[in-house]
Motif scaffolding. Structure first.
Motif, PDB file in Angstrom:
ATOM      1  N   ILE A   1       0.833  -1.202   0.000  1.00 17.92           N
ATOM      2  CA  ILE A   1       0.000   0.000   0.000  1.00 17.92           C
ATOM      3  C   ILE A   1       0.871   1.256   0.000  1.00 17.92           C
ATOM      4  CG2 ILE A   1      -1.633   1.326   1.397  1.00 17.92           C
ATOM      5  CD1 ILE A   1      -2.892  -1.352   2.216  1.00 17.92           C
ATOM      6  N   ASP A   2       1.950   1.208   0.750  1.00 19.25           N
ATOM      7  CA  ASP A   2       2.888   2.333   0.799  1.00 19.25           C
ATOM      8  C   ASP A   2       3.422   2.631  -0.601  1.00 19.25           C
ATOM      9  OD1 ASP A   2       5.685   3.518   0.981  1.00 19.25           O
ATOM     10  OD2 ASP A   2       5.101   3.669   3.074  1.00 19.25           O
ATOM     11  N   LYS A   3       3.847   1.587  -1.298  1.00 22.76           N
ATOM     12  CA  LYS A   3       4.430   1.750  -2.632  1.00 22.76           C
ATOM     13  C   LYS A   3       3.402   2.313  -3.615  1.00 22.76           C
ATOM     14  CE  LYS A   3       6.856  -0.877  -6.227  1.00 22.76           C
ATOM     15  NZ  LYS A   3       7.366  -2.217  -6.618  1.00 22.76           N
ATOM     16  N   ALA A   4       2.182   1.762  -3.597  1.00 24.42           N
ATOM     17  CA  ALA A   4       1.139   2.214  -4.525  1.00 24.42           C
ATOM     18  C   ALA A   4       0.751   3.662  -4.247  1.00 24.42           C
ATOM     19  CB  ALA A   4      -0.084   1.300  -4.407  1.00 24.42           C
ATOM     20  N   THR A   5       0.690   4.032  -2.969  1.00 24.73           N
ATOM     21  CA  THR A   5       0.305   5.393  -2.599  1.00 24.73           C
ATOM     22  C   THR A   5       1.369   6.397  -3.041  1.00 24.73           C
ATOM     23  OG1 THR A   5      -0.954   4.562  -0.707  1.00 24.73           O
ATOM     24  CG2 THR A   5      -0.355   6.890  -0.688  1.00 24.73           C
ATOM     25  N   ARG A   6       2.624   6.053  -2.832  1.00 24.89           N
ATOM     26  CA  ARG A   6       3.712   6.956  -3.244  1.00 24.89           C
ATOM     27  C   ARG A   6       3.702   7.181  -4.757  1.00 24.89           C
ATOM     28  NH1 ARG A   6       7.563   7.989   0.607  1.00 24.89           N
ATOM     29  NH2 ARG A   6       7.415   6.725   2.513  1.00 24.89           N
ATOM     30  N   LYS A   7       3.352   6.127  -5.490  1.00 23.85           N
ATOM     31  CA  LYS A   7       3.326   6.243  -6.946  1.00 23.85           C
ATOM     32  C   LYS A   7       2.161   7.123  -7.406  1.00 23.85           C
ATOM     33  CE  LYS A   7       3.087   3.469 -11.176  1.00 23.85           C
ATOM     34  NZ  LYS A   7       2.995   2.095 -11.744  1.00 23.85           N
ATOM     35  N   GLU A   8       0.992   6.928  -6.797  1.00 20.68           N
ATOM     36  CA  GLU A   8      -0.197   7.666  -7.247  1.00 20.68           C
ATOM     37  C   GLU A   8      -0.232   9.089  -6.721  1.00 20.68           C
ATOM     38  OE1 GLU A   8      -5.046   7.067  -7.590  1.00 20.68           O
ATOM     39  OE2 GLU A   8      -3.857   5.676  -6.385  1.00 20.68           O
ATOM     40  N   PHE A   9       0.223   9.284  -5.474  1.00 20.16           N
ATOM     41  CA  PHE A   9       0.156  10.606  -4.855  1.00 20.16           C
ATOM     42  C   PHE A   9       1.526  11.011  -4.320  1.00 20.16           C
ATOM     43  CE2 PHE A   9      -4.004   8.502  -4.048  1.00 20.16           C
ATOM     44  CZ  PHE A   9      -4.790   9.303  -4.874  1.00 20.16           C
ATOM     45  N   PRO A  10       2.498  11.235  -5.192  1.00 21.93           N
ATOM     46  CA  PRO A  10       3.859  11.536  -4.709  1.00 21.93           C
ATOM     47  C   PRO A  10       3.937  12.797  -3.858  1.00 21.93           C
ATOM     48  CG  PRO A  10       3.637  11.990  -7.062  1.00 21.93           C
ATOM     49  CD  PRO A  10       2.407  11.244  -6.658  1.00 21.93           C
ATOM     50  N   GLU A  11       2.989  13.686  -4.003  1.00 21.79           N
ATOM     51  CA  GLU A  11       2.977  14.907  -3.202  1.00 21.79           C
ATOM     52  C   GLU A  11       1.728  15.000  -2.330  1.00 21.79           C
ATOM     53  OE1 GLU A  11       3.486  18.183  -5.835  1.00 21.79           O
ATOM     54  OE2 GLU A  11       5.430  17.496  -6.577  1.00 21.79           O
TER      55      GLU A  11
END
Length: 918
Positions: free
Chosen positions: A567-577
């Protein structure tokens, strides 16, 4: 007005103002318009489904309030028996205490304390969305009024023979130790096994082989069934089998439920632990042997060896013993649907237990007739098929739950086993005494499931059954309500039961319409879930959230490190900021634009970003209008220019479309009409078309244009208000004094009506001609990379007398807005030029000294190829005999007109290419 729009600065300000001044309360005047809020759980927080449905309801309420209806949006929350009990129990555990440490009354008191402190979270969040319901009338399902309605309903239904207590199979959560509804059971495909087991004939002359995914339940088998027409087993029907691992014998029976071509064609029957088997057991009068305790351990009805084992420990022991006795034939991997409790995640057991039920056959027949006769309309109408299927295959409704928090069942037991149903203990004692019983009474410890009280929502919230409360709350005025907005997933659990109960007790329908919304999914169409890490919090979209905060929220409570990492990885990719702040208005408009009549709705933040830009566009356009009004108030002046009459005509048409679409719950089409008018016609075109008049010397045109600008803006703000209430209120407060409008809030101003605005077809045709010319000129500028400020020549060719008259009439506007020389007409030889086709006329931009001829030839070749492709598409359609025969005549005519238009454009471009030497 500030230079930029900041939602956070105005939303809380205006909501507090609206609520403090009582603007959400019914007026008591006009035709009633009522919506009942589907009561969210008191334990809940605002999720995307809530925010979506609340936007739809608020749009309807604000729209009808502005149209002069006496609007009541009844708000409230549900006591949520299971969820609330779990929340408070976990709170006690955190304090080192156990539920067992508290008496019933002490635990209930603790729940009320929790509700007082934390139960209003979702209400505060609803205010952030702009919910304009009457908070002063807010109802909680455990309040005295609704509680009285619950008791009255139970007592009456029992007196009528429609409520009874019986032993039946129910969904059972072995962790909560209570029956649960189908809605609280989530079935998903999981990996499992299929075991084939030998069942020897009692006389030793043979055997049958059955397959099962739950071998431990064989300890409660009472028969093996085969199909009555299965020739393989016809001679065995009525014979007895020796049940493995037990000293019991069970019969071989015939039942058409069995699929003779599936597996071995033999099915073990365990009526106390399988719903299909239960039905077979009823048909064949088979015994019911329950082998489980309430926490899913093996009980004393099973062989002694397995007693006390957890169900899965017992499964291993049973399989080991079968293998030891050479009765286990085969083990295969198998995909199966596993039912789990949505609260605990534990596998749900079909469980035979004593419960209270509502007899549904007569109630359902009436409930179906109400919808079939059109007294309640389902939108979209195809949901009537689902409703009809359920109502004609309905089972009796299990209404009891083995919980503490909730409406305790109003039934008392005598020592000799009689049941007394009464409104209270005093009445129960009196009834018992009349029967000759004077001993102590014991009240049923169970409570009613929350759907029971929810089924009474439409009339209990209006005071039923207390005549005084009914008069105070407007029972006769506000029932039936106008529309219920809800998800299709609770059509059975709530909608159907409300229809049945309200009709049965009041003689009225609970609502005239039911609008079923789709379910909000992520942008890829996936269901939003915490385990997938794709859940969006509407408040995060409104206020914004940093990446770190979002990661912390999404991974909180996850026990599996790999899941948290994913989930951490997917979130960073979709919402980097992280997620930027969009504001409530942009989110609301996004929801409205998505409110189609489909089952699923894909939510994409890119779309919300587009509507944030829309809100900003409205803000900036309003600033432009206000800055161009001159000094002092603006007085009404009749429109003196074609541009004014055109924008008023388009405003009229837009309002008519909005009214038409809202009447049929097409919020997406209403939003689209308002968006296109606001962005394209008002902000883009009319503001531009007004500039020649505002910058001219004609005082009449200046005065009328100023008035039309602010008049259309004010009207548009009222039209948009139900969808985007905050920004429209803020702008309107700046516009109001300019027009001398009295009134403290836009939400109490009349909604604009199309019939109040005059249309002008002639002016509309002329302005559309002007737009066509300017669009063509601007396209050529962009494609040829000509500087926007450079004045260029403009020639006209072909056309008719109307084109020539318009070119003369609008010469100044074309020159001002298109940055062109005053247009002239050419005959005969034409210079090499870029062409824009406007109807039957060509607009020419001579190319000499303006462009790279080679680049323009390449551009023309590409454009000619594109247009020829469009012509081929149209020709293919018209060449299809089925299309021509079956398509509406206007569609066929449209395709033919497209061919003519594309052909004209292609010819004009070929002519230009020839002049360039191409």
């Amino acid at each position: 007005m500030d230079k930029s729009f900041e939602p956070s600065l105005i939303e809380s300000k205006w909501y507090a103002e609206w609520e403090a001044n009582g603007y959400f309360k019914p007026s008591g005047k006009g035709t009633p318009y009522t919506i009942m809020l589907p009561p969210p759980n008191v334990t809940g927080t605002l999720h995307m489904g809530h925010a979506f449905q609340h936007t739809i309801m608020d749009t309807l309420v604000r729209y009808h309030r502005m149209r002069g209806f006496d609007t009541l949006w009844q708000l409230g929350t549900d006591h949520a028996g299971i969820a609330t009990e779990m929340v408070v129990t976990r709170q006690l555990n955190a304090e080192g205490k156990q539920r067992a440490d508290f008496t019933r009354d002490a635990f209930i008191e603790r729940v009320w304390e929790w509700k007082k402190q934390s139960g209003g979270t979702i209400g505060r969040q609803m205010r952030r969305m702009g919910v304009s319901g009457d908070w002063s009338r807010e109802v909680f399902t455990m309040d005295p009024g609704p509680s009285q309605a619950v008791v009255e309903t139970f007592v009456r239904l029992h007196q009528e023979g429609l409520i009874y207590r019986g032993q039946k199979l129910v969904n059972w959560d072995p962790v909560l130790k209570t029956a649960v509804s189908d809605l609280e059971v989530v079935s998903e495909e999981e990996d499992g096994s299929l075991w084939s087991i030998r069942y020897p004939l009692a006389d030793g002359s043979g055997e049958l082989v059955v397959a099962t995914t739950r071998p431990e339940t064989m300890l409660g088998d009472v028969a093996v069934a085969v199909h009555p027409e299965d020739e393989r087993y016809a001679h065995l029907i009525g014979r007895m089998l020796a049940l493995p691992l037990s000293d019991r014998q069970i019969p071989i029976i015939a039942d058409e439920y069995v699929e003779k071509d599936f597996g071995t064609g033999c099915v073990k029957i365990t009526p106390a632990h399988d719903f299909n088997d239960y039905a077979i057991g009823q048909r064949h009068n088979l015994p019911m042997i329950n082998i489980l305790t309430d926490d899913a351990a093996i009980n004393d009805a099973a062989p002694a060896k397995y007693r006390g084992m957890d169900r899965y420990v017992a499964r291993k022991a049973v399989l080991a013993d079968l293998e030891a006795q050479e009765l286990l034939v085969e083990t295969k991997k198998h995909k199966l649907q596993v039912p789990r409790g949505d609260r605990t995640g534990q596998v749900i057991e079909p469980y035979l237990t004593w419960q209270w039920f509502v007899k549904m056959d007569t109630l359902a027949a009436r409930g179906l007739a109400i919808v079939e006769e059109g007294k309640v309309r389902l939108v979209p109408e195809n949901w009537i098929n689902t409703y009809r299927h359920w109502m004609t295959n309905i089972q009796d409704w299990c209404i009891s739950r083995q919980l503490t928090w909730g409406h305790q069942i109003p039934a008392w037991y005598t020592d000799d086993g009689n049941i007394i149903v009464a409104h209270d203990e005093a009445e129960a004692a009196k009834l018992a005494a009349e029967q000759g019983y004077t001993g102590a009474l014991r009240r049923d410890a169970d409570v009613l499931e929350t759907w029971f009280s929810s089924a009474l929502w439409s009339h209990s919230t209006l005071g039923w059954p207390d005549p005084r409360a009914q008069a105070e709350r407007g029972f006769d005025r506000y029932l039936p309500t106008n529309v219920l907005v809800t998800g299709f997933d609770i059509i059975f659990f709530w909608v159907a039961r409300m229809i049945m109960m309200t009709d049965h007790f009041t003689g009225e329908v609970p609502f005239k319409d039911v609008y079923f919304t789709g379910l909000i999914r992520d942008k890829d169409g996936q269901k939003m879930s915490k385990s997938k890490g794709n859940v969006l919090d509407p408040l995060d979209i409104i206020d914004g959230i940093t990446l770190d905060e979002l990661l912390a929220k999404r991974t909180q409570g996850l026990m599996q490190p790999k899941m948290a990492e994913k989930i951490d990885k997917a979130t960073r990719k979709e919402f980097p900021e992280g997620i930027p702040s969009f504001g409530a208005d942009a989110l609301r408009f996004t929801f409205a634009s998505l409110a189609t009549h489909g089952r699923d709705i894909k939510f994409d933040l890119e779309r919300a970003a587009g509507y944030k830009a829309f809100v900003n566009k409205l803000w900036n356009a309003s600033r432009f209008v206000l800055m161009n009004l001159g000094e002092g108030p603006v007085h009404p002046v009749a429109p003196s220019t074609e541009a004014e009459r055109w924008i008023l005509t388009r405003l009229r048409d837009t309002l008519a479309t909005v009214k038409e679409q809202l009447a049929v719950y097409r919020f997406d089409l209403a939003a689209q009409a308002l968006y296109e008018f606001t962005w394209n016609e008002f902000c883009d075109w009319f503001l531009e078309l007004s500039k020649p008049a505002l910058n001219g010397t004609d005082e009449t045109a200046i005065a009328s244009t100023r008035y039309t600008l602010v008049h259309v803006l004010e009207t548009l703000l009222r039209a948009l208000h139900p969808l985007i209430p905050f920004v429209t209120e803020e702008i309107w407060q700046n516009v109001r004094p300019v027009l001398g409008i009295e009134g403290a809030t836009i939400m109490l101003r009349p909604y604009p009506e199309a019939d109040d605005i005059a249309g002008d077809a002639t002016a509309t045709a002329e302005i559309e001609w002007v737009k066509g010319v300017l669009t063509g000129v601007r396209r050529i500028r962009a494609e040829m990379n000509i500087a926007p400020g450079k004045v260029i020549p403009l020639l006209f060719a072909d056309g008719d007398a109307a084109d020539r008259a318009r070119s003369a009439k609008f010469a100044a506007q074309l020159a001002f807005l298109g940055r062109v020389d005053s247009p002239t007409w050419v005959e005969g030889d034409e210079p090499a030029a870029a062409v824009a086709v406007v109807g039957g006329m060509r607009a020419l931009i001579p190319l000499a000294g303006l462009i790279d001829v080679g680049a323009e030839k390449a551009r023309l070749a590409k454009e000619i190829a594109r247009v020829e492709g469009e012509i081929r598409k149209c020709e293919a359609k018209l060449g299809n005999a089925n299309f021509v025969a079956n398509a509406p005549a206007e569609v066929v005519a449209q395709e033919r007109q497209r061919i003519a238009d594309w052909t004209r454009q292609a010819e004009a471009m070929r002519d230009t290419a020839a002049k360039l030497g191409g």
